[in-house]
Scaffold this motif. Structure first.
Motif, mmCIF file in Angstrom:
data_model
loop_
_atom_site.group_PDB
_atom_site.id
_atom_site.type_symbol
_atom_site.label_atom_id
_atom_site.label_comp_id
_atom_site.label_asym_id
_atom_site.label_seq_id
_atom_site.Cartn_x
_atom_site.Cartn_y
_atom_site.Cartn_z
ATOM 1 N N MET A 179 44.367 47.026 42.485
ATOM 2 C CA MET A 179 44.581 48.197 43.341
ATOM 3 C C MET A 179 43.380 49.131 43.303
ATOM 4 O O MET A 179 42.959 49.678 44.334
ATOM 5 N N PHE A 180 42.824 49.313 42.114
ATOM 6 C CA PHE A 180 41.627 50.147 42.011
ATOM 7 C C PHE A 180 40.490 49.560 42.854
ATOM 8 O O PHE A 180 39.752 50.290 43.522
ATOM 9 N N MET A 181 40.344 48.244 42.814
ATOM 10 C CA MET A 181 39.307 47.598 43.623
ATOM 11 C C MET A 181 39.571 47.792 45.107
ATOM 12 O O MET A 181 38.658 48.083 45.898
ATOM 13 N N LYS A 182 40.818 47.609 45.505
ATOM 14 C CA LYS A 182 41.188 47.779 46.914
ATOM 15 C C LYS A 182 40.860 49.181 47.403
ATOM 16 O O LYS A 182 40.307 49.364 48.500
ATOM 17 N N LEU A 183 41.166 50.182 46.601
ATOM 18 C CA LEU A 183 40.910 51.564 46.991
ATOM 19 C C LEU A 183 39.422 51.888 47.004
ATOM 20 O O LEU A 183 38.945 52.625 47.870
ATOM 21 N N ARG A 184 38.681 51.326 46.079
ATOM 22 C CA ARG A 184 37.247 51.645 45.982
ATOM 23 C C ARG A 184 36.449 51.005 47.123
ATOM 24 O O ARG A 184 35.517 51.620 47.671
ATOM 25 N N TYR A 185 36.835 49.785 47.503
ATOM 26 C CA TYR A 185 36.016 49.041 48.461
ATOM 27 C C TYR A 185 36.701 48.827 49.810
ATOM 28 O O TYR A 185 36.133 48.165 50.688
ATOM 29 N N ALA A 186 37.902 49.357 49.984
ATOM 30 C CA ALA A 186 38.622 49.271 51.265
ATOM 31 C C ALA A 186 38.764 47.823 51.744
ATOM 32 O O ALA A 186 38.586 47.510 52.923
ATOM 33 N N LEU A 187 39.070 46.944 50.805
ATOM 34 C CA LEU A 187 39.347 45.552 51.119
ATOM 35 C C LEU A 187 40.682 45.166 50.504
ATOM 36 O O LEU A 187 41.011 45.601 49.395
ATOM 37 N N GLU A 188 41.453 44.351 51.209
ATOM 38 C CA GLU A 188 42.725 43.882 50.677
ATOM 39 C C GLU A 188 42.484 42.972 49.476
ATOM 40 O O GLU A 188 41.430 42.331 49.359
ATOM 41 N N GLU A 189 43.489 42.915 48.597
ATOM 42 C CA GLU A 189 43.347 42.123 47.384
ATOM 43 C C GLU A 189 42.975 40.670 47.690
ATOM 44 O O GLU A 189 42.161 40.060 46.998
ATOM 45 N N GLY A 190 43.588 40.096 48.762
ATOM 46 C CA GLY A 190 43.288 38.716 49.111
ATOM 47 C C GLY A 190 41.829 38.515 49.482
ATOM 48 O O GLY A 190 41.215 37.506 49.120
ATOM 49 N N SER A 191 41.258 39.479 50.206
ATOM 50 C CA SER A 191 39.841 39.391 50.573
ATOM 51 C C SER A 191 38.963 39.514 49.336
ATOM 52 O O SER A 191 37.938 38.818 49.208
ATOM 53 N N LEU A 192 39.357 40.391 48.417
ATOM 54 C CA LEU A 192 38.591 40.557 47.185
ATOM 55 C C LEU A 192 38.597 39.275 46.358
ATOM 56 O O LEU A 192 37.560 38.851 45.829
ATOM 57 N N MET A 193 39.767 38.650 46.245
ATOM 58 C CA MET A 193 39.851 37.402 45.481
ATOM 59 C C MET A 193 39.021 36.303 46.135
ATOM 60 O O MET A 193 38.329 35.535 45.457
ATOM 61 N N ALA A 194 39.074 36.241 47.473
ATOM 62 C CA ALA A 194 38.298 35.227 48.188
ATOM 63 C C ALA A 194 36.810 35.464 48.001
ATOM 64 O O ALA A 194 36.039 34.510 47.789
ATOM 65 N N LEU A 195 36.389 36.716 48.053
ATOM 66 C CA LEU A 195 34.971 37.032 47.882
ATOM 67 C C LEU A 195 34.519 36.713 46.457
ATOM 68 O O LEU A 195 33.422 36.194 46.242
ATOM 69 N N GLY A 196 35.384 37.014 45.483
ATOM 70 C CA GLY A 196 35.054 36.719 44.098
ATOM 71 C C GLY A 196 34.832 35.237 43.847
ATOM 72 O O GLY A 196 33.937 34.839 43.087
ATOM 73 N N SER A 197 35.633 34.397 44.501
ATOM 74 C CA SER A 197 35.484 32.954 44.301
ATOM 75 C C SER A 197 34.328 32.377 45.109
ATOM 76 O O SER A 197 33.815 31.304 44.794
ATOM 77 N N ALA A 198 33.892 33.117 46.150
ATOM 78 C CA ALA A 198 32.842 32.601 47.027
ATOM 79 C C ALA A 198 31.439 32.939 46.547
ATOM 80 O O ALA A 198 30.516 32.139 46.680
ATOM 81 N N VAL A 199 31.264 34.136 45.999
ATOM 82 C CA VAL A 199 29.935 34.607 45.598
ATOM 83 C C VAL A 199 29.524 33.937 44.286
ATOM 84 O O VAL A 199 30.278 33.945 43.305
ATOM 85 N N ASN A 200 28.313 33.398 44.249
ATOM 86 C CA ASN A 200 27.845 32.676 43.069
ATOM 87 C C ASN A 200 27.035 33.535 42.103
ATOM 88 O O ASN A 200 26.694 33.087 41.013
ATOM 89 N N SER A 201 26.690 34.752 42.497
ATOM 90 C CA SER A 201 25.795 35.579 41.683
ATOM 91 C C SER A 201 26.503 36.157 40.466
ATOM 92 O O SER A 201 27.736 36.297 40.436
ATOM 93 N N THR A 202 25.709 36.517 39.467
ATOM 94 C CA THR A 202 26.199 37.165 38.243
ATOM 95 C C THR A 202 25.177 38.225 37.837
ATOM 96 O O THR A 202 24.122 38.358 38.457
ATOM 97 N N ILE A 203 25.505 38.957 36.782
ATOM 98 C CA ILE A 203 24.545 39.901 36.213
ATOM 99 C C ILE A 203 24.361 39.586 34.732
ATOM 100 O O ILE A 203 25.222 38.930 34.124
ATOM 101 N N PRO A 204 23.261 40.034 34.124
ATOM 102 C CA PRO A 204 23.044 39.768 32.693
ATOM 103 C C PRO A 204 24.192 40.308 31.844
ATOM 104 O O PRO A 204 24.736 41.388 32.125
ATOM 105 N N ASN A 205 24.583 39.540 30.852
ATOM 106 C CA ASN A 205 25.632 39.956 29.909
ATOM 107 C C ASN A 205 26.956 40.275 30.604
ATOM 108 O O ASN A 205 27.700 41.148 30.170
ATOM 109 N N GLN A 206 27.236 39.559 31.672
ATOM 110 C CA GLN A 206 28.460 39.833 32.437
ATOM 111 C C GLN A 206 29.715 39.659 31.590
ATOM 112 O O GLN A 206 30.672 40.439 31.716
ATOM 113 N N GLU A 207 29.711 38.674 30.717
ATOM 114 C CA GLU A 207 30.897 38.403 29.908
ATOM 115 C C GLU A 207 31.239 39.579 28.997
ATOM 116 O O GLU A 207 32.424 39.819 28.692
ATOM 117 N N THR A 208 30.227 40.346 28.578
ATOM 118 C CA THR A 208 30.503 41.470 27.673
ATOM 119 C C THR A 208 31.281 42.575 28.365
ATOM 120 O O THR A 208 31.925 43.396 27.701
#
Length: 634
Positions: A179-208
């Motif tokens: 819900m916080f993500m939906k409110l911050r980026y004005a995207l429905e949860e389903g779109s956010l999940m789809a984008l998360g699975s589609a984008v291949n990029s990461t940032i350093p130390n992402q797991e931390t």
């Protein structure tokens, strides 16, 4: 309990909520039940958004009279009215009979979550009374319309049921993070999940960034969760673009950053549910292979998590309903009440199709009909191979996903199918189109035995199959699958069968019949409007083929306006009523607090004495961050 008709209602009535559009409940709906001794039948399920056109319908009725008028209009289809109901549950102002006597606000768990729980684990009473079920109700948070103490309690609920004997326990939910993500980026949860699975990029130390993620049980955890989420979002948003690893050039810089955050939240969601399931199995000494997993609440729309749990633990089956979001509260409310009062009931949620039905009627659209004919198998395959078609068939499905009753269908073998459908629906190019498949062949194509009747699982296409169905797969070769059997939807299964015979592929692309920001289309007039605006050539209505013409002559450019369902009023009338119901001009922040805190609603804000006391109380309240407040409202 007497035999006859019962009504469970999930709506709201209050002039202040209506006038200032304060959201105390969303996804309003009602469920009509028939009781004959122990036999319980769900007769009809009306979701208000389908009639109002207001997605996730959250508009309260201004008064009891207008609410009753709207409900009686729906019941009229069965020559019934509210006066014919033995009991009505769920909405103050409408309730009759025992007025929710089976639930006490003193219970340690929230009524909202209890209704979610029952909407899942009691969908098949044969299983409920004879086997073991581990059930979880996971969403963003409860409403407090009935349960005035809901926000003081743990929000989310688990249960272990052994042959109908049920133990409840509190559980955490990751729903608020989405819900916080939906409110911050004005995207429905389903779109956010789809984008998360589609984008291949990461940032350093992402797991931390996942370290010490918040465990959210209730309102006491929300502020901390919001601060934690903001820190994650700011970390990803603040990193220089050059530092993003494997920057995915198919997407914008903003989409890359959102996808990274969505990927983090998805991994946390799976980790949280993994620990929850493992601990629950250990707590009750269960072997997952002998237990059915039941999931309900809006978080259950998170298909990758559902798939992970079933694949890892190998539960006997997955029990749910298609209306897992707040659209299913009325289902659970009715089942909880019947169960609490009768102990042993006979009920089965037979299929997804408890919505409206409409006969073919072309009145007013004769000029746009080139031809009309009965269903022909070869013609259907030719149609769908040429271009996507509309399939408007039988009773509408319930819940937020099209399940082959109000759908646009397309050929999964052609990449252009996904592009056409995303263009028609004004969606991002990377949005996937869900495939429907013959149930008995899902393992051959996706390597899974678990049924996905209500499109609640994500599977990856097998390597030798993925190139055969490019339009049906997401960018990572996964698909949000709907499995279809001759019993679950015989007409849709027939389409799959003939397409399979002609092409060797037992799969058809399916997306919901609606425009961007619009609920799934409910009536034939709305269907004609959509087809003519979108230049769709062929529609099937209850298996009758209609070929359309003269699209360019159709004058409408917007979706068909739906019913003035909650009797919205003119601006002039609204201002006069605001003077009547809010004469001392409390501002909208104060009114939000007033409506969302049941203990404050005891004050009559039309009386000066009450207003002065209430204003002093409100001034002492710490005004919670607006995004946190919206998350609490669900």
């Amino acid at each position: 309990m007497k035999n006859g008709y019962y009504l469970s209602t999930y709506t709201h009535i209050h002039p202040i909520s209506h006038l200032y559009q304060i959201d105390l409940r969303h996804d309003h709906h009602i469920a009509l039940w028939s009781k004959q001794d122990s036999k319980i039948e769900l007769v009809h399920y009306w979701e208000f958004e389908r009639r109002s056109g207001r997605k996730k319908h959250n508009l309260s009725f201004i008064d009891v009279k207008s609410c009753k008028s709207a409900i009686n209009q729906m019941l009229k289809e069965y020559d019934l009215s509210l006066a014919d109901m033995v009991e009505v549950w769920g909405t103050p102002g409408l309730e009759t009979g025992t007025t929710i006597s089976s639930f006490s606000a003193e219970e340690p768990y929230a009524y909202h979550s209890l209704c979610h729980l029952f909407s899942g684990m009691m969908t098949d009473c044969n299983v409920f009374y004879s086997q073991k079920i581990l059930a979880f109700a996971l969403d963003g948070g409860p409403d407090n319309v009935i349960d005035h103490r809901a926000r003081e309690k743990d929000f989310y609920l688990g249960a272990y049921s052994d042959k109908g004997v049920t133990q409840y326990f509190s559980v955490p939910s990751p729903g608020v993070l989405w819900m916080f993500m939906k409110l911050r980026y004005a995207l429905e949860e389903g779109s956010l999940m789809a984008l998360g699975s589609a984008v291949n990029s990461t940032i350093p130390n992402q797991e931390t960034l996942m370290n010490d993620y918040p465990i959210i049980y209730g309102s006491n955890d929300i502020n901390h969760a919001f601060e934690w989420f903001n820190s994650i979002a700011q970390a990803v948003e603040g990193i220089d673009v050059e530092e993003i690893i494997d920057f995915d050039t198919r997407f914008s810089e903003q989409d890359n950053r959102i996808g990274i955050i969505a990927n983090i939240i998805q991994k946390i969601s799976i980790d949280m549910l993994d620990h929850l399931v493992e601990n629950s199995l250990e707590k009750f000494g269960l072997d997952a292979a002998e237990v059915h997993l039941s999931m309900s609440g809006g978080f259950t729309l998170n298909c990758p998590t559902n798939s992970y749990l079933m694949n890892k633990y190998n539960f006997q089956s997955f029990i749910s309903c298609p209306c897992v979001s707040d659209t299913g509260i009325g289902l659970g409310m009715g089942l909880f009440e019947f169960y609490s009062r009768m102990k042993k009931i006979d009920f089965k949620f037979e299929s997804a199709y408890y919505g409206d039905f409409e006969q073919l009627n072309i009145k007013g659209y004769e000029n746009y009909i080139h031809s009309s004919s009965g269903f022909d198998e070869d013609q259907f395959v030719d149609d769908i191979v040429r271009e996507p078609v509309i399939w408007f068939n039988g009773r509408s499905e319930v819940g937020p996903r099209a399940l082959g009753a109000r759908s646009i269908l397309g050929d999964p073998r052609a990449e252009k199918t996904k592009d056409i459908l995303n263009d028609v629906k004004k969606r991002q190019w990377w949005r996937p189109v869900a495939p429907v498949i013959k149930e008995e062949l899902q393992n051959e194509w996706f390597g899974s035995q678990f049924q996905s009747q209500y499109m609640l699982f994500t599977y990856e296409a097998l390597p030798d199959k993925k190139n055969l169905i490019p339009a049906a797969l997401h960018l990572d070769n996964s698909a949000r699958l709907q499995t279809v059997s001759p019993e679950s939807n015989p007409d849709l299964y027939h389409l799959l069968n003939i397409f399979h015979q002609h092409t060797g592929v037992p799969i058809i692309c399916n997306t919901s019949l609606n425009d961007a920001g619009e609920p799934i289309i409910n009536t034939l007039e709305e269907c004609f409007n959509f087809a003519l605006r979108k230049k769709i050539r062929v529609i099937y209505v209850n298996k009758i083929r209609l070929e359309l013409q003269h699209h360019e002559q159709f004058p409408e450019v917007m979706p068909k306006k739906r019913l003035n369902f909650a009797l919205e009023i003119t601006d002039a009338e609204k201002e006069l009523l605001k003077l009547q119901y809010n004469p001392f001009d409390l501002n909208e922040t104060q009114l939000n607090l007033y409506m969302n805190m049941p203990e404050l609603r005891e004050f009559d804000i039309t009386q000066q004495k009450d207003y002065l006391i209430l204003k002093r109380i409100l001034e002492r309240y710490h005004v919670i961050n607006d995004q946190v407040w919206k998350a609490l409202q669900g």
